[in-house]
Each structure stands twice: as structure tokens, then as C-alpha cells.
Design a protein around this motif. Structure first.
Motif, PDB file in Angstrom:
ATOM      1  N   THR B 160       0.859  -1.195   0.000  1.00  0.00           N
ATOM      2  CA  THR B 160       0.000   0.000   0.000  1.00  0.00           C
ATOM      3  C   THR B 160       0.895   1.244   0.000  1.00  0.00           C
ATOM      4  N   GLY B 161       0.384   2.329  -0.518  1.00  0.00           N
ATOM      5  CA  GLY B 161       1.070   3.621  -0.446  1.00  0.00           C
ATOM      6  C   GLY B 161       2.472   3.633  -1.019  1.00  0.00           C
ATOM      7  N   GLU B 162       3.336   4.417  -0.405  1.00  0.00           N
ATOM      8  CA  GLU B 162       4.714   4.579  -0.874  1.00  0.00           C
ATOM      9  C   GLU B 162       5.684   4.305   0.263  1.00  0.00           C
ATOM     10  N   VAL B 163       6.899   3.935  -0.064  1.00  0.00           N
ATOM     11  CA  VAL B 163       7.885   3.661   0.980  1.00  0.00           C
ATOM     12  C   VAL B 163       9.176   4.458   0.788  1.00  0.00           C
ATOM     13  N   GLY B 164       9.890   4.652   1.881  1.00  0.00           N
ATOM     14  CA  GLY B 164      11.162   5.370   1.836  1.00  0.00           C
ATOM     15  C   GLY B 164      11.048   6.812   2.282  1.00  0.00           C
ATOM     16  N   GLY B 246       7.531   4.985  -4.467  1.00  0.00           N
ATOM     17  CA  GLY B 246       8.157   5.951  -3.566  1.00  0.00           C
ATOM     18  C   GLY B 246       8.570   7.101  -4.437  1.00  0.00           C
ATOM     19  N   GLN B 247       9.073   8.154  -3.840  1.00  0.00           N
ATOM     20  CA  GLN B 247       9.504   9.283  -4.663  1.00  0.00           C
ATOM     21  C   GLN B 247      10.938   9.016  -5.113  1.00  0.00           C
ATOM     22  N   LEU B 248      11.102   8.026  -6.006  1.00  0.00           N
ATOM     23  CA  LEU B 248      12.439   7.568  -6.345  1.00  0.00           C
ATOM     24  C   LEU B 248      13.259   8.604  -7.110  1.00  0.00           C
TER      25      LEU B 248
END
Lengths: 329, 329
Positions: B160-164, B246-248
Motif C-alpha cells: 500500500t502507499g509509498e515507501v522510503g 516511492g519518490q524515487l
């Protein structure tokens, strides 16, 4: 949340003996089944190194045991049956693995005695004092929870067991430390402080009789708890010092000192309560059958929410006066 | 146990909005009613000043809010509905009354958002670091608890969502402190660290669908949690770095740094899980309806309990590697 005390994970989830229990696979979460017809009870207690205990007054085994005992005493004061508990521990590097395992051994031994299961926890590191928090859940038959607020004029004030022993024991420990030396009589007092017994059976007797009972546990001393009952029930309570059960005349202390400890010492974890004059003899009989001491220590009157102490020919207002271990007094 | 923070008593018992709740008159005990047909879930989390937070990375409001969020995330990972919580707080004299009230304000705001009631607590003093422990109870329909151990070969791994974001936010806070200055984009990352959102709704969707779902919350980073799923289910998991949400590619960090934070950063409190290829599209649809991002990030294979990372043409074994805030790394 930390990984440093991984060995605790293997210590933590003991609980599969009670039916319906499923220990969740999550680190910090567990599942259990509530009993139909019962309400759920929950309470939390924390002990901090240097505030509530020191390594020179309690062994690690006794620290674990005592936090759970304090917590179970809250459950007892509601007349509930303890079921499950979770443990949070913040551990500084000044505590080694063996000491931590002793803390758990102390908890587990008491847990086994009262058939309550350790089902989860969180072990974290800290740079300072050890902090131990236990949350216990219990169950009580719907409509049977015991409250402080139901005392009525004419009631007898009763007390289980004896009071003042814990404060006397702490006084000894402060003077002579864990190793003593102590006489047998002194050691009894020291043990009362170190290994208090939660009055679960007494709480259950009081919950199961079909009588009105107001109840509180004696964590902060008889004076404080009686004042709480008086305030919650909006009544005047009179306590007779002559009736207070404790070792009032042992060789160790003067009567004045013993009375002060009985009234203000705290940490006895007995139960104090009130019930009607007609119900009281029934209580006495039930407690006698179970071998638990029960003493009438006073009466409830109509009046302001106050507590009065009668001692021979003297009578005076008894204020709350807490008890704060190493910090206050 | 102490009397010094009496004002907390008036802050503590908020809860009467849920039916069946009776706040016990005991200091540390409260009563509530379990819902028929549901199992009870309990979890505990502790945060220690100097270890899990500092006054220069979280405001008191955010500290209270975050401990509850972490705790609710455990509830979410079991697919349960959070119901009640109790708070234990050990407070040093370096914290003033206003800051304590802010801690409670943070908890209460999040509690209101998720309809969970503060029903008790224990406030004690300490000579050292502030320690905050929250125990939350929840309920999940019998037979619906989500476990880590049910992943099967062929499953899709989802997130779910984003990570980092949380690790990136902490990195910024460590460099520039609470006051910044931060660009809008940076502030988003800082807030992810300071005010994480427990994925209660996502957990409930996953509990309510009639599909096999293995689940875990991302408290210690995707690498660690995926390894836990692999071990609990005895399967090999392969994660595709290209798919990690994520905001990679933000201006703030390199792709390598962003990837490391996504995999090892932790404290994102998203949910990672697996379900069958046939069930996955159903999940996507349900999450879309609720406006929650759901991403396929890998697959489950028959094999040793290991996690592999695929990144373009490279492939390597992904170890657990925890994340320990200020102390390690």
C-alpha cells in the motif's frame, strides 16, 4: 521495535494454555477470544528504576514479579479474572541478559500462579533507567464489576489481610539492603514489600456474592484509598485504628510507626471495601472458608466525603497523604 | 502510581462514545464490552526519548500521535478494527505540563480519526528519558485475522502507499532540525516521518475480502518485512526494484539513496502482503474505490525462505537489515 533483545522473543509468547488463544505472528500483536457473558477489563502499570524500585531493594526476579502483582491487584479490585498480559520493557545497557531473563522468570511464576498468559510485548533499548510496563486484560461477569462509588451509610468497612508490612519492609531494605541481615520476623516484612500478592481470590469472592460491595485496592495506603471510596460514594468513613490488622506491636517498630505505615505506607495490595451490615457476616464466612483474613475496620456514615480516624479516645480527620517511595515523604 | 501529574487524570479518560464502554473508577483499570463474533487483538509499542525520537525531530504533539500510529499499524496488519487504548508515560522533570498535554493532544487527534478510545493509563515520574507506551485493543471477525504465514508460490506481492519517505524525512530532520527551512517537497517527506498514517482502512479491506491474504506492516523496511513473510510462509519472494512505489526520482535524493531508504528505511507503516494472481485484480479495484494506492511489487516462488531483489538486469539476495533510528546504521 528494536532487534537487540531478540532472545526476549523466545521468552515472550508463553501463552497457549487457555482455550481460544491464538498468538498472532506479528511482533507486537496477539489475538484471543473473549468469553460470552463477560465484560473485558484492562489496566496498565509502570515501574521505573530509581523511582519505584532499585537494584538494592528488589532483585530482577522480584521486579518482574512485582509489576505484574501491582497490575493484577487492579484486576482484583474490579472483581475480575485476569486473562492475558503484554509487557513493554525499555532496557539500558547496565542490565545484562541474565537479569532480563530473571525479570521474565518473576513475571512468569506469578502468571502461572494466577493462570494469566503472557501473549506479547515490545522490548526496546534506552540510554537511561529501566522502565517496565505491564498491561493486563481480565474478564468479569456482566453486571458484576466492583466499583468504588456504591458505599452507603450504615456499611461496614472491611479490609483483607494486613497492612503496613510493605512500608516496614521497605524501611528495612533502605537501611540494610538486599542482603540484610534480617531476623525471621523482619524478613517477613521485607518479603511483603518485595513479593506482594494480588488479592484475586478475594476479589472474585466479592464479585460472586449477590451483595452490594464497594471496593478499592490498597496501593497508596489505607488513608488514601478510604478517601477515594468516600469521595466516589459521597459518604463519611470512620476507621478504628484499634481494628487495623497489621503487625502493630512487633519488636521492630513502635505502635506510632506501625500505625503510620498501616495508614500511609501503601503497596500492601490488599482490598478495602464496604458492604451492608447484613451482608458482612456472609462475607466473613466465605473468606474464612478460603482461608483469607477479613477484618471490619470501620463504618460508613452519611456526611461529607471525608475519612475520620478513631484511636482510643482520640478522633481526627484522616487526609489522603500519598506515598511516593524514594522521592517524597 | 504517582500523584504529581494529577492533571493527566482529567486528560486521560476520553472514552464514552462507543457503546458498551464503562470507564472503571479505578485509576488504572477500565471496562469494555467485546463484540460477539469477533476475536480480540492486543498490541503494545514503546518509544523512548533519545532512541526513537528526540525533541529536535518530533514535537510533543507528534510524539503522542506517532506512538499511537505505530500501535494502530500493528492492528491494521492483523486486519482488525482498533477499539480502545491505554497509555503509560514515564515523565522526567525536563518535560513541562504543556508538552505533556501536547503529547495527549497528538494521541487524541489520531484516536478520533480512527474512532479508538483512550480508556486508561498510568503516569509516573522518572529521573531520565521520557518513555511512552501505548497498548491498543482491537477486534477482528472470527476467522478473519491476517497472518504472515499464508503466502503461496504464484502469489503477487503487493504494497500500500509509498515507501522510503520516512527515512528521507528523518535524514532531513537530522540535518536541518524541526525548523528547517524545507521546500514543499521536502516538507512532505518530513511529515511522512513525523506523522505516519496507520493503514487501518487497507487492513479492513484485506480482512473483509474472501481471499487468502498474507500481511505485514512496514515498520522496519520492505526488505525486513518481506523476509519475515518469506520465513513465516516458507517461500521465496522476489521484489522488483523498478516497481517500488516511492519518490524515487525527486530532486532531493539520488536513485540509489531513495532505493536504500525504500528497502531499509522503515517507519513507513504501509502494509506489505501477498495474494493469489486471480484475487489481486479484485484488490486493485477495491483499493481504487477507497482511493488507496496499491502496487504489485513482486512475486512469490517455491523455494528457500529468502528474498531476492531484481533491479533492471541485476538480481541479488536481499537480507533483512533492520533500521534502528539514531543508534545504528
Amino acid at each position: 521495535m528494536d532487534d537487540e533483545f531478540a532472545f526476549i522473543d523466545s521468552v515472550t509468547p508463553t501463552g497457549t494454555k487457555q482455550e481460544g488463544l491464538v498468538v498472532g505472528i506479528g511482533d507486537d500483536a496477539a489475538m484471543y477470544q473473549a468469553t460470552e457473558g463477560f465484560n473485558q477489563v484492562i489496566c496498565v502499570d509502570t515501574m521505573v528504576e530509581g523511582i519505584h524500585f532499585r537494584k538494592d531493594t528488589l532483585t530482577p526476579y522480584q521486579i518482574g514479579r512485582k509489576v505484574l502483582a501491582i497490575n493484577l491487584s487492579d484486576i482484583a479490585a474490579m472483581g475480575a479474572i485476569p486473562r492475558y498480559f503484554v509487557v513493554s520493557i525499555a532496557v539500558p545497557s547496565t542490565w545484562n541478559e541474565e537479569e532480563l531473563q530473571e525479570i521474565y522468570r518473576g513475571m512468569n511464576e506469578l502468571a502461572e500462579r494466577y493462570n494469566v498468559d503472557l501473549i506479547g510485548g515490545d522490548t526496546v533499548s534506552t540510554n537511561s533507567a529501566l522502565v517496565l510496563t505491564i498491561t493486563t486484560t481480565g474478564e468479569v461477569e456482566q453486571g458484576k464489576m466492583l466499583l468504588r462509588s456504591v458505599a452507603k451509610p450504615g456499611d461496614i468497612v472491611f479490609l483483607t489481610g494486613e497492612v503496613g508490612g510493605s512500608a516496614a519492609g521497605l524501611d528495612l531494605l533502605n537501611k540494610r539492603g538486599l542482603e540484610g541481615p534480617y531476623t525471621e520476623e523482619e524478613m517477613t516484612l521485607v518479603k511483603i514489600h518485595q513479593e506482594p500478592k494480588p488479592q484475586i481470590e478475594a476479589g472474585r469472592i466479592l464479585a460472586e456474592i449477590k451483595e452490594r460491595v464497594a471496593l478499592n485496592d490498597v496501593s497508596d495506603g489505607v488513608a488514601s484509598e478510604a478517601n477515594e471510596l468516600a469521595t466516589a460514594s459521597q459518604v463519611t468513613i470512620e476507621i478504628d485504628a484499634q481494628c487495623l490488622p497489621g503487625q502493630l506491636t512487633t519488636s521492630y517498630k513502635t505502635r506510632e510507626q506501625a500505625l503510620e505505615w498501616a495508614l500511609f505506607g501503601g503497596e500492601d495490595f490488599q482490598l478495602i471495601g464496604t458492604t451492608s451490615e447484613t451482608a458482612f457476616p456472609k462475607l466473613v464466612q466465605l473468606f474464612k472458608e478460603k482461608g483469607i483474613r477479613l477484618t471490619a475496620i470501620g463504618k460508613v456514615y452519611e456526611g461529607k466525603p471525608e475519612v475520620w480516624l478513631k484511636d482510643r479516645n482520640k478522633k481526627g480527620k484522616l487526609d489522603r497523604k500519598g506515598y511516593n517511595h524514594f522521592q517524597k515523604r
